[in-house]
Design a protein around this motif. Structure first.
Motif, PDB file in Angstrom:
ATOM      1  N   PRO A 172      52.859  68.843  -2.840  1.00  0.00           N
ATOM      2  CA  PRO A 172      51.920  69.904  -3.280  1.00  0.00           C
ATOM      3  C   PRO A 172      52.297  70.408  -4.940  1.00  0.00           C
ATOM      4  O   PRO A 172      53.188  69.930  -5.526  1.00  0.00           O
ATOM      5  N   LEU A 173      51.076  71.019  -5.231  1.00  0.00           N
ATOM      6  CA  LEU A 173      51.245  71.819  -6.727  1.00  0.00           C
ATOM      7  C   LEU A 173      52.663  72.358  -7.072  1.00  0.00           C
ATOM      8  O   LEU A 173      53.147  72.374  -7.941  1.00  0.00           O
ATOM      9  N   SER A 174      53.076  73.118  -5.920  1.00  0.00           N
ATOM     10  CA  SER A 174      54.288  74.058  -6.262  1.00  0.00           C
ATOM     11  C   SER A 174      55.495  72.976  -6.625  1.00  0.00           C
ATOM     12  O   SER A 174      56.478  73.491  -7.403  1.00  0.00           O
ATOM     13  N   ALA A 175      55.339  71.688  -5.933  1.00  0.00           N
ATOM     14  CA  ALA A 175      56.581  70.736  -6.552  1.00  0.00           C
ATOM     15  C   ALA A 175      56.398  70.635  -7.893  1.00  0.00           C
ATOM     16  O   ALA A 175      57.494  70.469  -8.821  1.00  0.00           O
ATOM     17  N   ALA A 176      55.186  70.084  -8.350  1.00  0.00           N
ATOM     18  CA  ALA A 176      55.185  69.879  -9.827  1.00  0.00           C
ATOM     19  C   ALA A 176      55.574  71.104 -10.738  1.00  0.00           C
ATOM     20  O   ALA A 176      55.917  70.798 -11.939  1.00  0.00           O
ATOM     21  N   ARG A 177      55.034  72.065 -10.508  1.00  0.00           N
ATOM     22  CA  ARG A 177      55.350  73.292 -11.092  1.00  0.00           C
ATOM     23  C   ARG A 177      57.085  73.600 -11.135  1.00  0.00           C
ATOM     24  O   ARG A 177      57.263  74.232 -11.936  1.00  0.00           O
ATOM     25  N   ASP A 178      57.558  73.108 -10.106  1.00  0.00           N
ATOM     26  CA  ASP A 178      58.946  73.299  -9.988  1.00  0.00           C
ATOM     27  C   ASP A 178      59.659  72.595 -10.820  1.00  0.00           C
ATOM     28  O   ASP A 178      61.097  72.643 -11.059  1.00  0.00           O
ATOM     29  N   ALA A 220      62.051  68.533  -8.299  1.00  0.00           N
ATOM     30  CA  ALA A 220      61.523  69.179  -7.227  1.00  0.00           C
ATOM     31  C   ALA A 220      60.434  67.866  -6.635  1.00  0.00           C
ATOM     32  O   ALA A 220      60.538  67.855  -5.519  1.00  0.00           O
ATOM     33  N   VAL A 221      59.962  67.392  -7.646  1.00  0.00           N
ATOM     34  CA  VAL A 221      58.863  66.124  -7.339  1.00  0.00           C
ATOM     35  C   VAL A 221      59.719  65.000  -6.790  1.00  0.00           C
ATOM     36  O   VAL A 221      59.202  64.435  -5.462  1.00  0.00           O
ATOM     37  N   ARG A 222      60.812  64.832  -7.243  1.00  0.00           N
ATOM     38  CA  ARG A 222      61.600  63.502  -6.606  1.00  0.00           C
ATOM     39  C   ARG A 222      62.192  63.896  -5.344  1.00  0.00           C
ATOM     40  O   ARG A 222      62.074  63.160  -4.433  1.00  0.00           O
ATOM     41  N   ILE A 235      59.103  63.566  -3.041  1.00  0.00           N
ATOM     42  CA  ILE A 235      58.978  62.142  -2.392  1.00  0.00           C
ATOM     43  C   ILE A 235      60.025  61.621  -1.815  1.00  0.00           C
ATOM     44  O   ILE A 235      59.653  60.919  -0.667  1.00  0.00           O
ATOM     45  N   ALA A 236      61.382  61.746  -1.823  1.00  0.00           N
ATOM     46  CA  ALA A 236      62.129  61.318  -1.151  1.00  0.00           C
ATOM     47  C   ALA A 236      62.223  61.892   0.452  1.00  0.00           C
ATOM     48  O   ALA A 236      62.182  61.203   1.474  1.00  0.00           O
ATOM     49  N   ALA A 237      61.579  63.183   0.655  1.00  0.00           N
ATOM     50  CA  ALA A 237      61.502  63.757   1.930  1.00  0.00           C
ATOM     51  C   ALA A 237      60.350  63.106   2.674  1.00  0.00           C
ATOM     52  O   ALA A 237      60.357  62.772   3.810  1.00  0.00           O
ATOM     53  N   ALA A 248      52.314  65.211 -16.406  1.00  0.00           N
ATOM     54  CA  ALA A 248      53.476  64.861 -17.154  1.00  0.00           C
ATOM     55  C   ALA A 248      54.598  64.812 -16.484  1.00  0.00           C
ATOM     56  O   ALA A 248      55.633  64.014 -16.382  1.00  0.00           O
ATOM     57  N   ILE A 249      54.538  66.141 -15.308  1.00  0.00           N
ATOM     58  CA  ILE A 249      55.962  66.130 -14.482  1.00  0.00           C
ATOM     59  C   ILE A 249      55.959  65.026 -13.679  1.00  0.00           C
ATOM     60  O   ILE A 249      56.968  64.591 -13.038  1.00  0.00           O
TER      61      ILE A 249
END
Length: 414
Positions: A167-173, A177-179, A182-184, A211-212
């Motif tokens: 979700p977009l919220s992960a990138a914004r965090d 948070a993105v990693r 992805i792991a989850a 970029a994130i």
């Protein structure tokens, strides 16, 4: 070195432009079995696998992967269209999974988001300039009609493994948070008993979002998507610097086969500015050779210092139902015309349309080209050094309305 496999020719030039834009020395090849010996930071192989049978697309893409590995690539990207052109059978899902399995990768982050082209993904849905994909002209595409905007619903039927979302919220965090997301997603795919690769569709609305995601996937051997994500990845690479030969000044030949709205607008703008043009219109029974000969005869009659256009593009209302194979016929014409122009010494060609570009490249025999400056966003000049020709291979929807007129240098009637 970054190795990119693109599923069509103009898509390959788009992603090559994204890499070159960040200062990477980029080579563009047009054969899955290409052998590249020149030094480069990135190599892009442009194929024609978007709408061919799945098994053939997978096999050809794996050959391209081996070629990139042999050339020294250590990081890979599968480039598909930013409008996710595909069917229930593929070929985005099957090719992504096959490349991942060949590389020993269990999870692939993928996104068609390309904000520079007006493509964004939010809540798993793809938008084209803020319009849901299924409400755009792509809903009526003759080969890959896109009647859904939800990427998970589009990707799941053509994939053996799990399809998850980022979700977009992960990138914004941030990247951490993105990693974690992805792991989850990878763990959830395993829990679901996935027999193949987990594909994680990433939301991205801005270049900063991409970029994130690029930062979070720094260690990823394989990622996938449009030119958006690979551009963000390229920005994080050490660039050796480009050495680009500029196209020579002079006469430009425009060869247009795309029937997209933007290309039709560009044709109209060129003609309304006084640009010289010849429209290829086939009658039942005519061959590509005959049509090409007529077009080249017309070209020979024009002033030798004036740019001109040869095109077969038409609106849906203008198409002749008596010629169901007209598209393939016009592609052949474009290739023969381009080859004829090259033999006449024409060094500058602008080609509009993915299938048209593919036909031109095949007929010219172009194998490897050096990527130069962009004539329009996502449409760079490429230099076929062996053939001595500079080309712009333009996706149908790319470029400003006055692009043809600008590249032709304001062509006018004599």
């Amino acid at each position: 070195m970054i190795g990119v496999i693109a599923d069509d020719v103009t898509g390959a030039t788009d992603v090559a432009a994204a890499l070159s834009r960040e200062g990477l020395q980029t080579l563009l090849a047009f054969n899955a079995e290409t052998s590249v010996t020149e030094d480069a930071d990135a190599i892009v192989i442009g194929l024609k696998t978007r709408s061919i049978p799945v098994a053939e697309a997978v096999a050809t893409s794996l050959v391209a992967l081996r070629s990139l590995e042999n050339a020294g690539a250590t990081r890979f990207y599968f480039k598909y269209c930013s409008t996710f052109d595909s069917t229930d059978e593929g070929n985005i899902g099957p090719v992504t999974e096959a490349l991942a399995e060949a590389l020993g990768v269990s999870t692939v982050v993928t996104t068609p988001a390309a904000p520079i082209h007006g493509r964004t993904v939010n809540d798993g849905n793809l938008y084209v300039f803020d319009v849901p994909l299924h409400e755009t002209h792509m809903a009526h595409h003759p080969i890959t009609p896109m009647r859904d905007s939800n990427l998970a619903r589009l990707l799941t039927p053509q994939s053996r493994g799990a399809v998850m979302t980022l979700p977009l919220s992960a990138a914004r965090d941030g990247a951490v948070a993105v990693r974690a997301t992805i792991a989850a997603a990878e763990s959830a795919g395993v829990t679901q008993g996935s027999v193949s690769v987990t594909q994680v569709i990433a939301d991205a609305v801005t270049a900063a979002d991409l970029a994130i995601i690029a930062e979070a996937t720094d260690d990823a051997v394989l990622t996938a998507g449009s030119a958006g994500l690979i551009g963000a990845i390229a920005e994080r690479q050490a660039a050796s610097g480009r050495t680009v030969s500029a196209p020579p000044a002079g006469r430009t030949a425009i060869i247009a086969g795309s029937c997209s709205r933007r290309t039709l607008e560009q044709i109209a703008a060129f003609e309304s500015s006084g640009g010289l043009s010849h429209r290829v219109v086939a009658a039942p029974g005519q061959t590509a050779a005959q049509l090409a000969e007529a077009a080249l005869t017309w070209w020979d009659e024009q002033p030798t210092d004036t740019s001109a256009m040869i095109y077969s593009s038409s609106s849906a209302e203008e198409r002749n139902d008596e010629l169901p194979e007209a598209g393939e016929l016009y592609e052949q014409v474009a290739g023969i015309v381009a080859n004829g122009l090259a033999h006449r010494g024409v060094q500058r060609m602008l080609v509009a349309g993915g299938e048209t570009s593919g036909a031109v490249i095949r007929e010219l025999g172009t194998t490897v080209a050096v990527v130069g400056d962009e004539a329009a966003v996502g449409a760079p000049w490429i230099h076929d050094v062996a053939g001595g020709v500079h080309l712009v291979l333009k996706s149908g929807n790319f470029g400003e309305v006055d692009m043809f007129t600008s590249l032709a240098g304001g062509a006018s009637h004599d």
